[in-house]
Design an enzyme around this catalytic site. Sequence first.
Site, PDB file in Angstrom:
ATOM      1  N   HIS A  52      40.451 -38.569   3.614  1.00  0.00           N
ATOM      2  CA  HIS A  52      39.247 -38.051   2.972  1.00  0.00           C
ATOM      3  C   HIS A  52      39.413 -37.955   1.459  1.00  0.00           C
ATOM      4  O   HIS A  52      38.649 -38.550   0.707  1.00  0.00           O
ATOM      5  CB  HIS A  52      38.922 -36.674   3.577  1.00  0.00           C
ATOM      6  CG  HIS A  52      37.661 -36.047   3.082  1.00  0.00           C
ATOM      7  ND1 HIS A  52      37.141 -34.905   3.640  1.00  0.00           N
ATOM      8  CD2 HIS A  52      36.827 -36.373   2.070  1.00  0.00           C
ATOM      9  CE1 HIS A  52      36.031 -34.552   2.998  1.00  0.00           C
ATOM     10  NE2 HIS A  52      35.821 -35.436   2.034  1.00  0.00           N
TER      11      HIS A  52
ATOM     12  N   GLU B 159      29.010 -31.027   0.666  1.00  0.00           N
ATOM     13  CA  GLU B 159      30.264 -30.323   0.907  1.00  0.00           C
ATOM     14  C   GLU B 159      30.427 -29.095   0.002  1.00  0.00           C
ATOM     15  O   GLU B 159      31.545 -28.699  -0.333  1.00  0.00           O
ATOM     16  CB  GLU B 159      31.449 -31.268   0.733  1.00  0.00           C
ATOM     17  CG  GLU B 159      31.525 -32.345   1.801  1.00  0.00           C
ATOM     18  CD  GLU B 159      32.812 -33.144   1.728  1.00  0.00           C
ATOM     19  OE1 GLU B 159      33.567 -33.129   2.710  1.00  0.00           O
ATOM     20  OE2 GLU B 159      33.058 -33.774   0.679  1.00  0.00           O
TER      21      GLU B 159
ATOM     22  N   HIS C 220      38.055 -38.242  -4.253  1.00  0.00           N
ATOM     23  CA  HIS C 220      38.444 -39.185  -3.206  1.00  0.00           C
ATOM     24  C   HIS C 220      39.362 -40.273  -3.764  1.00  0.00           C
ATOM     25  O   HIS C 220      39.010 -41.453  -3.742  1.00  0.00           O
ATOM     26  CB  HIS C 220      37.198 -39.850  -2.611  1.00  0.00           C
ATOM     27  CG  HIS C 220      36.283 -38.926  -1.894  1.00  0.00           C
ATOM     28  ND1 HIS C 220      35.049 -39.340  -1.415  1.00  0.00           N
ATOM     29  CD2 HIS C 220      36.375 -37.620  -1.562  1.00  0.00           C
ATOM     30  CE1 HIS C 220      34.438 -38.336  -0.819  1.00  0.00           C
ATOM     31  NE2 HIS C 220      35.222 -37.271  -0.905  1.00  0.00           N
TER      32      HIS C 220
ATOM     33  N   HIS D 179      36.813 -31.594  -6.068  1.00  0.00           N
ATOM     34  CA  HIS D 179      36.945 -32.404  -4.853  1.00  0.00           C
ATOM     35  C   HIS D 179      36.775 -33.858  -5.245  1.00  0.00           C
ATOM     36  O   HIS D 179      35.768 -34.241  -5.854  1.00  0.00           O
ATOM     37  CB  HIS D 179      35.909 -32.029  -3.801  1.00  0.00           C
ATOM     38  CG  HIS D 179      35.954 -32.919  -2.591  1.00  0.00           C
ATOM     39  ND1 HIS D 179      37.130 -33.263  -1.964  1.00  0.00           N
ATOM     40  CD2 HIS D 179      34.966 -33.553  -1.893  1.00  0.00           C
ATOM     41  CE1 HIS D 179      36.873 -34.056  -0.943  1.00  0.00           C
ATOM     42  NE2 HIS D 179      35.571 -34.246  -0.877  1.00  0.00           N
TER      43      HIS D 179
END
Length: 246
Positions: free
Chosen positions: A171, A84, A105, A103
């Site tokens: 996500h 990603e 989760h 990023h």
Amino acid sequence: MSDGLDGLRRDVALGCRVMAHRGLVENILGHISLRTDGGRALVRCRGPHEIGLRFTTPDDVRVVDLDTGEIVNSPAGDYAVPSELPIHTSVLAAHPDVECVVHAHPPDVVVASLAGFALEPIFGAYDIPAARLAASGIPVHPRSALIRTDELAEEMIEALGDAPAVVLKGHGVVTTGADVADAVLRALQVDTLARMHLRVRAAGATPEAIPEDDLAELPDLGSAFNRETLWRHHVAALEQDGLGLT
């Protein structure tokens, strides 16, 4: 490595360890990028002996060309960029003022997004930066797809707009900042908001935003307290649990 970026590599590695230590990421998922110069960034990459973000070392943090998406001066088969990576390249390209992209989760953020809960400022002095972040509005990207292409990244960028954080439904979350501490602490704020929303609902109540008058009374305690001091706490907690960088 002798490129003068050792200190920044350490910052990224510590950021990854803090995220794992605080439950923002599980096992091998999640990544951080930090802009350097010349169209490049330091990115937490995956090596041949990957064991997860909790154990990130400065060697796992590689220089990546933001135009080509390739690691600079890395032998073939040695390290690989995150799948990603477009999350990072797109945010850094669209927002020249952003230095760091996270990023993660966080499970509570994922659950809250799947339940359709808007993260509103339901508390005040409990966590003032989180309350202010919620009051400014945290957008939601409605897709759960893995963001592996520029096209999907552009959709995320549109959802992000000028906000410093965006929830990715089902996500995770993407946050931005002036440095690693800034972006990671912002991800922790989003996680706190989601966790408290879920706890209020688990208690049988409906979360409600606090009154504007209460928001107006929340002081700005300054970056020395909200960032520097808080970041030292998280790094010290890592060291106490034997996860600090030697």
